[in-house]
Design an enzyme around this catalytic site. Structure first.
Site, PDB file in Angstrom:
ATOM      1  N   GLN A  32       0.808  -1.217   0.000  1.00  0.00           N
ATOM      2  CA  GLN A  32       0.000   0.000   0.000  1.00  0.00           C
ATOM      3  C   GLN A  32       0.839   1.265   0.000  1.00  0.00           C
ATOM      4  OE1 GLN A  32      -1.417  -0.853   4.213  1.00  0.00           O
ATOM      5  NE2 GLN A  32      -1.358   1.390   4.293  1.00  0.00           N
ATOM      6  N   CYS A  82      -4.810   0.517   4.052  1.00  0.00           N
ATOM      7  CA  CYS A  82      -4.823  -0.849   4.582  1.00  0.00           C
ATOM      8  C   CYS A  82      -6.218  -1.437   4.630  1.00  0.00           C
ATOM      9  CB  CYS A  82      -4.190  -0.880   5.968  1.00  0.00           C
ATOM     10  SG  CYS A  82      -5.036   0.176   7.177  1.00  0.00           S
ATOM     11  N   HIS A 105      -4.520  -0.017  12.074  1.00  0.00           N
ATOM     12  CA  HIS A 105      -4.122  -0.741  10.864  1.00  0.00           C
ATOM     13  C   HIS A 105      -5.036  -1.952  10.705  1.00  0.00           C
ATOM     14  CE1 HIS A 105      -1.489  -1.935   7.659  1.00  0.00           C
ATOM     15  NE2 HIS A 105      -1.046  -3.014   8.267  1.00  0.00           N
ATOM     16  N   ASN A 131       0.013  -8.942   5.628  1.00  0.00           N
ATOM     17  CA  ASN A 131       0.085  -7.488   5.690  1.00  0.00           C
ATOM     18  C   ASN A 131       0.080  -6.932   4.278  1.00  0.00           C
ATOM     19  OD1 ASN A 131       0.259  -4.942   6.824  1.00  0.00           O
ATOM     20  ND2 ASN A 131       2.106  -5.359   7.999  1.00  0.00           N
TER      21      ASN A 131
END
Length: 600
Positions: A362, A371, A531, A552
């Site tokens: 990202q 995110c 997040h 992630n």
């Protein structure tokens, strides 16, 4: 995949198209191309080869990587770079027996750094192979496609190879990253059997073709009675077959999954139609993954300081979680007991199959706090692949389309629930509709061009390029049928096991930022959800510690190939307190749309 038992004949085209009717070529043939051939395969008899063969389905396994689109965010004559990197990515997946992770090589590196080819003005796969042989190449999460090259504004700077960005800190070069290279490469003979054998033995090959005739391809086996052709485009051959008595090649294009059949097409085989068999090349990847080879820099970026927390707490970067749900069926935790759940589970490897979509970053080409959109679209993409039993084509949904439509948030934060609501009302486009540019739009119109975009020619001097772009009319929208929330280990396990990955909030201003590997655990007096990540499974360490396996969206150079493990039940930065899930529509066969390549 739809079957079309006919051959397309364009009866009016009995002569070559005029130069005014052609697009600028993105394939440039070399008079003295480089090569490094050591073991070119012998040419077999055609009868010794299979009648049908397709790398998208070999004994039920899809060995082809994700579809691509060279025509967004703006047009770039990058077919040569896409054909090269797609063929190599597919060959790496074949060599690795389709295990996690897919390695999606970065065409942007070639466009910016490979010379004598001309970036967005065209190039040659053989020159690209020569560059990769000499210098190596990185994956897409190091260097995302930006639709520019060294001849039109995006030259070969150190950070084009691999970059990371963070709010308030700017961008820098990571300390290390994986790189990939090839050994031998070279041209193939103009021979149907030689091409088939190379594809069958070692994987897809790059080939040139006259693209002017296939712009409006709409299914079936393509054939025109044109008497002349001019090779101006690069594609990759990924298989072959016979349909209604007509022999054909299976070919991957780089015009998006809304074009042709999921971005692929069939063309008559064995007659060098439109030059498809006369300029094919191959390359053999080197195994740099069994014993990982990393490129290290002298970067002094160091670890990100925890005082970033104070800076970001004062910014607009917030995760605002919604409690809204739309549940229409029993939740897995209502009908599965802890005894029904396996001790370990990992959607990267379920009986040898990886169901996860491609990895993301990202933070590049510039920082964007997306995110929430990345986790939501990745989780839904994974669940679609699960529902389709990981069959070709691999699905990857577009976080940029979500941002453009303000469907849950912006580059300063958001909520996956907004993505699910948008998916239920309108449906979510695929990545090739709207490539990720890590930027909010000037206005959130959710117009046709903001949802699914195509571009036809390079920008003029001083122009943005948007004047040559339009909204695609026909593309598939992946719908959401229900969504909801879970929390706590038992509910999370049941949901993940039964239906696929989920999106969970976590406090990222912590050890997570500097995570290098192992099982993360951190005691905190309080946590602050900043997040969103995907939880895709769980495991048990040798000492008995249970942990979550998480995806992630910070690139493959972060953590464990872009993933991390974190302690279950406690000391885990709030990851079990607020998780979301969405159920996509069930579609077994890919819904081909056959959008023609022309501006309406």
């Amino acid at each position: 995949m739809r079957n079309h038992f006919f051959v397309i004949f364009l009866l009016g085209l009995t002569f070559s198209l005029s130069e005014g009717q052609r697009r600028a070529p993105c394939y440039v043939r070399q008079s003295n191309p480089p090569s490094n051939i050591k073991t070119q395969l012998p040419i077999p008899d055609l009868k010794d080869l299979p009648t049908d063969f397709f790398w998208g389905n070999v004994s039920g396994v899809n060995y082809l990587t994700v579809g691509r689109n060279q025509n967004t965010p703006q047009y770039c004559g990058a077919c040569w770079a896409f054909a090269t990197t797609s063929a190599l990515s597919d060959r790496i997946k074949i060599m690795r027996k389709a295990v996690w992770p897919d390695i999606d090589l970065a065409p942007q590196v070639l466009l910016s750094c490979e010379n004598p080819d001309q970036g967005c003005a065209g190039g040659s796969p053989l020159q690209a192979y020569a560059y990769i042989h000499k210098y190596g190449i990185v994956d897409e999460t190091c260097s995302p496609y930006q639709g520019k090259g060294h001849t039109n504004g995006l030259g070969c700077t150190p950070d084009i190879i691999c970059k990371n960005c963070q709010v308030f800190l700017g961008c820098w070069i990571p300390d290390e990253w994986d790189y990939y290279t090839i050994d031998e490469y070279g041209p193939l003979p103009n021979s149907e059997a030689a091409i088939m054998n190379e594809v069958h033995q070692r994987g897809p090959v790059t080939c040139g073709i006259d693209s002017s005739y296939i712009l409006n391809y709409s299914g079936g086996v393509f054939q025109t009675n044109a008497t002349e052709y001019k090779i101006d485009h690069a594609v990759s051959i990924v298989g072959w077959g016979v349909e209604n008595g007509t022999k054909y090649w299976w070919v991957r294009n780089s015009w998006g999954t809304h074009w042709g059949n999921a971005g692929f097409f069939k063309i008559v085989r064995g007659i060098n139609h439109l030059g498809i068999e006369e300029s094919c090349d191959f390359a053999v990847p080197v195994d740099t993954w069994t014993q990982q080879r990393k490129n290290k820099t002298s970067s002094k970026s160091g670890l990100l300081p925890l005082k970033i927390r104070q800076l970001m707490d004062k910014s607009e970067y917030k995760i605002v979680k919604s409690d809204q749900e739309h549940v229409i069926s029993p939740r897995p935790y209502e009908y599965l007991t802890p005894a029904d759940i396996p001790k370990e589970w990992d959607w990267r490897n379920v009986n040898g199959t990886n169901y996860l979509s491609w990895r993301k970053n990202q933070h590049i080409p510039q920082y964007c706090g997306s995110c929430w959109a990345q986790a939501a679209t990745s989780g839904i993409s994974d669940r679609i692949n699960i529902l389709r039993n990981n069959s070709w084509p691999q699905i990857a949904l577009s976080p940029q389309a979500i941002i453009n439509c303000h469907a849950g948030g912006t580059c300063w934060g958001g909520d996956p629930i907004g993505v699910y609501e948008y998916g239920m009302k309108k449906g979510i486009p695929e990545e090739t509709c709207q490539g990720y540019i890590a930027s909010d739009p000037d206005s959130y119109d959710c117009s046709a061009v903001q949802e699914c975009k195509n571009c036809y020619s390079e920008p003029g001097s001083g122009k943005s390029g948007d004047e040559n772009c339009w909204g695609v009319q026909k593309f598939h929208r992946w719908k959401i049928v229900e969504y909801g929330k879970v929390k706590g280990a038992d509910q999370m396990k049941a949901e993940i096991y039964a239906r696929g990955p989920i999106a969970c909030g976590i406090d990222s201003f912590s050890k997570l930022m500097n995570y290098k590997g192992g099982i993360l655990s951190q005691k905190t007096w309080w946590y602050y959800i900043t997040h969103i990540v995907n939880v895709i499974g769980w495991g048990v360490a040798e000492d008995g510690t249970e942990y979550w396996i998480c995806r992630n969206s910070w690139g493959s150079y972060w953590g464990e190939e872009g993933f991390f493990r974190i302690k279950m039940h406690s000391d885990n930065l709030g990851i079990e307190t607020d998780c979301d899930w969405a159920v996509p529509e069930t579609i077994k066969e890919y819904p081909a749309t056959y959008e023609p390549f022309h501006k309406p």
